[in-house]
Design a protein around this motif. Structure first.
Motif, PDB file in Angstrom:
ATOM      1  N   ARG A 182       0.856  -1.183   0.000  1.00 30.09           N
ATOM      2  CA  ARG A 182       0.000   0.000   0.000  1.00 30.09           C
ATOM      3  C   ARG A 182       0.892   1.233   0.000  1.00 30.09           C
ATOM      4  NH1 ARG A 182      -0.859   2.956   4.371  1.00 30.09           N
ATOM      5  NH2 ARG A 182      -2.844   3.656   3.529  1.00 30.09           N
ATOM      6  N   LEU A 183       0.279   2.374  -0.193  1.00 24.36           N
ATOM      7  CA  LEU A 183       1.025   3.631  -0.316  1.00 24.36           C
ATOM      8  C   LEU A 183       1.007   4.393   0.995  1.00 24.36           C
ATOM      9  CD1 LEU A 183       2.433   5.627  -2.333  1.00 24.36           C
ATOM     10  CD2 LEU A 183       0.197   6.687  -2.608  1.00 24.36           C
ATOM     11  N   THR A 184       2.167   4.885   1.408  1.00 16.74           N
ATOM     12  CA  THR A 184       2.253   5.740   2.577  1.00 16.74           C
ATOM     13  C   THR A 184       3.215   6.884   2.280  1.00 16.74           C
ATOM     14  OG1 THR A 184       2.587   5.772   4.981  1.00 16.74           O
ATOM     15  CG2 THR A 184       4.159   4.487   3.690  1.00 16.74           C
ATOM     16  N   ALA A 185       3.353   7.794   3.227  1.00 12.04           N
ATOM     17  CA  ALA A 185       4.238   8.946   3.056  1.00 12.04           C
ATOM     18  C   ALA A 185       5.247   8.979   4.188  1.00 12.04           C
ATOM     19  CB  ALA A 185       3.427  10.239   3.037  1.00 12.04           C
ATOM     20  N   ALA A 186       6.411   9.575   3.917  1.00 10.62           N
ATOM     21  CA  ALA A 186       7.455   9.663   4.923  1.00 10.62           C
ATOM     22  C   ALA A 186       8.354  10.850   4.602  1.00 10.62           C
ATOM     23  CB  ALA A 186       8.277   8.369   4.972  1.00 10.62           C
ATOM     24  N   VAL A 187       9.267  11.135   5.525  1.00 10.34           N
ATOM     25  CA  VAL A 187      10.235  12.212   5.351  1.00 10.34           C
ATOM     26  C   VAL A 187      11.593  11.598   5.067  1.00 10.34           C
ATOM     27  CG1 VAL A 187      11.377  14.168   6.454  1.00 10.34           C
ATOM     28  CG2 VAL A 187       8.950  13.747   6.857  1.00 10.34           C
ATOM     29  N   ALA A 188      12.254  12.075   4.030  1.00 11.25           N
ATOM     30  CA  ALA A 188      13.518  11.491   3.598  1.00 11.25           C
ATOM     31  C   ALA A 188      14.683  11.962   4.466  1.00 11.25           C
ATOM     32  CB  ALA A 188      13.789  11.851   2.141  1.00 11.25           C
ATOM     33  N   ALA A 189      15.530  11.011   4.824  1.00  8.65           N
ATOM     34  CA  ALA A 189      16.785  11.296   5.511  1.00  8.65           C
ATOM     35  C   ALA A 189      17.860  10.429   4.869  1.00  8.65           C
ATOM     36  CB  ALA A 189      16.679  10.998   7.001  1.00  8.65           C
ATOM     37  N   ARG A 190      19.104  10.895   4.916  1.00  7.28           N
ATOM     38  CA  ARG A 190      20.180  10.144   4.294  1.00  7.28           C
ATOM     39  C   ARG A 190      20.539   8.912   5.123  1.00  7.28           C
ATOM     40  NH1 ARG A 190      23.171  11.859   0.257  1.00  7.28           N
ATOM     41  NH2 ARG A 190      22.592  14.041   0.630  1.00  7.28           N
ATOM     42  N   GLY A 191      20.776   7.791   4.452  1.00  7.45           N
ATOM     43  CA  GLY A 191      21.142   6.559   5.126  1.00  7.45           C
ATOM     44  C   GLY A 191      22.540   6.609   5.702  1.00  7.45           C
ATOM     45  N   PRO A 192      22.906   5.639   6.535  1.00  4.67           N
ATOM     46  CA  PRO A 192      24.228   5.602   7.148  1.00  4.67           C
ATOM     47  C   PRO A 192      25.310   5.290   6.118  1.00  4.67           C
ATOM     48  CG  PRO A 192      23.029   3.599   7.643  1.00  4.67           C
ATOM     49  CD  PRO A 192      22.054   4.514   6.959  1.00  4.67           C
ATOM     50  N   PRO A 193      26.576   5.589   6.441  1.00  7.18           N
ATOM     51  CA  PRO A 193      27.679   5.338   5.500  1.00  7.18           C
ATOM     52  C   PRO A 193      27.758   3.900   5.015  1.00  7.18           C
ATOM     53  CG  PRO A 193      28.423   6.696   7.333  1.00  7.18           C
ATOM     54  CD  PRO A 193      27.035   6.254   7.670  1.00  7.18           C
ATOM     55  N   GLU A 194      27.345   2.952   5.825  1.00  5.34           N
ATOM     56  CA  GLU A 194      27.434   1.547   5.434  1.00  5.34           C
ATOM     57  C   GLU A 194      26.515   1.210   4.261  1.00  5.34           C
ATOM     58  OE1 GLU A 194      24.946  -0.903   8.584  1.00  5.34           O
ATOM     59  OE2 GLU A 194      25.870   0.882   9.479  1.00  5.34           O
ATOM     60  N   ASP A 195      25.558   2.103   3.955  1.00  5.12           N
ATOM     61  CA  ASP A 195      24.634   1.843   2.846  1.00  5.12           C
ATOM     62  C   ASP A 195      25.137   2.408   1.525  1.00  5.12           C
ATOM     63  OD1 ASP A 195      22.968   0.560   4.591  1.00  5.12           O
ATOM     64  OD2 ASP A 195      21.534   2.204   4.792  1.00  5.12           O
ATOM     65  N   LEU A 196      26.316   3.041   1.514  1.00 10.62           N
ATOM     66  CA  LEU A 196      26.864   3.592   0.272  1.00 10.62           C
ATOM     67  C   LEU A 196      26.994   2.495  -0.778  1.00 10.62           C
ATOM     68  CD1 LEU A 196      29.652   6.014   1.582  1.00 10.62           C
ATOM     69  CD2 LEU A 196      27.499   6.635   0.467  1.00 10.62           C
ATOM     70  N   GLY A 197      26.544   2.794  -1.987  1.00 11.18           N
ATOM     71  CA  GLY A 197      26.625   1.848  -3.083  1.00 11.18           C
ATOM     72  C   GLY A 197      25.501   0.833  -3.126  1.00 11.18           C
ATOM     73  N   ALA A 198      24.627   0.870  -2.141  1.00 15.67           N
ATOM     74  CA  ALA A 198      23.501  -0.078  -2.102  1.00 15.67           C
ATOM     75  C   ALA A 198      22.193   0.659  -2.391  1.00 15.67           C
ATOM     76  CB  ALA A 198      23.428  -0.758  -0.741  1.00 15.67           C
ATOM     77  N   ARG A 199      21.249  -0.041  -2.959  1.00 17.26           N
ATOM     78  CA  ARG A 199      19.934   0.559  -3.227  1.00 17.26           C
ATOM     79  C   ARG A 199      18.971   0.048  -2.150  1.00 17.26           C
ATOM     80  NH1 ARG A 199      19.734   2.996  -7.993  1.00 17.26           N
ATOM     81  NH2 ARG A 199      17.480   2.810  -8.219  1.00 17.26           N
ATOM     82  N   VAL A 200      19.063   0.694  -0.980  1.00 16.24           N
ATOM     83  CA  VAL A 200      18.308   0.224   0.178  1.00 16.24           C
ATOM     84  C   VAL A 200      17.626   1.388   0.884  1.00 16.24           C
ATOM     85  CG1 VAL A 200      19.788  -1.783   0.554  1.00 16.24           C
ATOM     86  CG2 VAL A 200      20.337   0.386   1.683  1.00 16.24           C
ATOM     87  N   ILE A 201      16.668   1.015   1.713  1.00 12.78           N
ATOM     88  CA  ILE A 201      15.931   1.989   2.517  1.00 12.78           C
ATOM     89  C   ILE A 201      15.728   1.395   3.907  1.00 12.78           C
ATOM     90  CG2 ILE A 201      13.686   1.110   1.720  1.00 12.78           C
ATOM     91  CD1 ILE A 201      12.585   3.962   1.933  1.00 12.78           C
ATOM     92  N   ARG A 202      15.783   2.242   4.918  1.00 14.06           N
ATOM     93  CA  ARG A 202      15.523   1.827   6.296  1.00 14.06           C
ATOM     94  C   ARG A 202      14.312   2.605   6.797  1.00 14.06           C
ATOM     95  NH1 ARG A 202      20.475  -0.339   8.804  1.00 14.06           N
ATOM     96  NH2 ARG A 202      22.162  -0.314   7.266  1.00 14.06           N
TER      97      ARG A 202
END
Length: 260
Positions: free
Chosen positions: A53-73
């Protein structure tokens, strides 16, 4: 301060859910640097997160360990609203988020919320993007309560602001009584009365009358301070009349036999 977007981008990215945190991140999601750049996102931008389903959120930058990955927390509340878990894939895109004119929240409460309660809840949601169907947590007197976004004006993704009109309703509110005189004569005025519980002034109820010929007449009423709504109709046809009261959650019927 959350940044509201004036326009909506058509671009979107597919990201894998890497973490579902148990703590409350207040509606924020942490997105890998590459995905942020691909969507031209800045910290504080509002995004749509679409899983089951669709929801909304506020974007924040991921931690350094996620560099180069296409991920979301995200936190567990956002994951629940998107209908996803760790390892699932979501679509993320910039949102056209506008200030909310009005928001209706539902909660399982054993009292009727007053205006002070509405303001208390709104204060704790200021700046948060929401969409109809979302469940948002609010800490009230040390206890986390769940509020479901029943409706928003306008529809779509909206942001809670000081100017927003927020109303909290109990899920248990419903029509509990409807009465009309059982017998009447043609030409008489027949009174109709009903009760909504818990009591709430200004609660809208739709009352419909079905004539013996099959045609319907519908009116919209509002409850008084004690939760009572009242109306009447002219019995201009002989036969069995049906009186129906509904509020979108409950429906009650009454029957009137009109003699010629």
């Amino acid at each position: 301060m959350y940044r509201k977007l004036a326009v909506s981008s058509m671009s979107e990215v597919s990201l894998s859910v890497k973490e579902v945190a148990m703590e409350n991140w207040q509606g924020r999601v942490r997105i890998s640097k590459e995905a942020m750049e691909e969507l031209a996102l800045k910290e504080g931008d509002v995004v749509e997160v679409e899983g089951r389903r669709l929801t909304a959120a506020v974007a924040a930058r991921g931690p350094p360990e996620d560099l180069g990955a296409r991920v979301i927390r995200m936190d567990a509340w956002t994951a629940m609203n998107a209908g996803v878990g760790v390892g699932d894939t979501v679509k993320v895109r910039k949102a056209k988020a506008v200030p909310a004119v009005a928001i209706v929240l539902e909660a399982q409460l054993d009292f009727v919320p007053d205006e002070n309660y509405n303001l208390y809840v709104k204060k704790r949601l200021l700046g948060r993007p929401v969409a109809a169907g979302d469940v948002v947590p609010v800490k009230v007197l040390g206890e986390i309560l769940r509020f479901t976004v029943a409706s928003t004006e306008p529809s779509g993704v909206v942001v809670v602001e000081e100017s927003s009109r927020l109303t909290v309703m109990t899920k248990f509110m419903k029509i509990v009584a409807l009465a009309a005189r059982e017998r009447a004569r043609v030409g008489e005025r027949v009174p109709v009365v009903g009760v909504v519980y818990p009591e709430r002034p200004g609660f809208r109820v739709k009352v419909s009358y079905r004539k013996p010929s099959g045609s319907w007449v519908t009116r919209e009423l509002e409850t008084a301070e004690d939760g009572v709504f009242a109306d009447s109709f002219i019995a201009d046809e002989a036969g069995a009349w049906v009186v129906k009261a509904e509020d979108g959650r409950s429906t009650l019927f009454a029957f009137v036999f009109v003699e010629s």
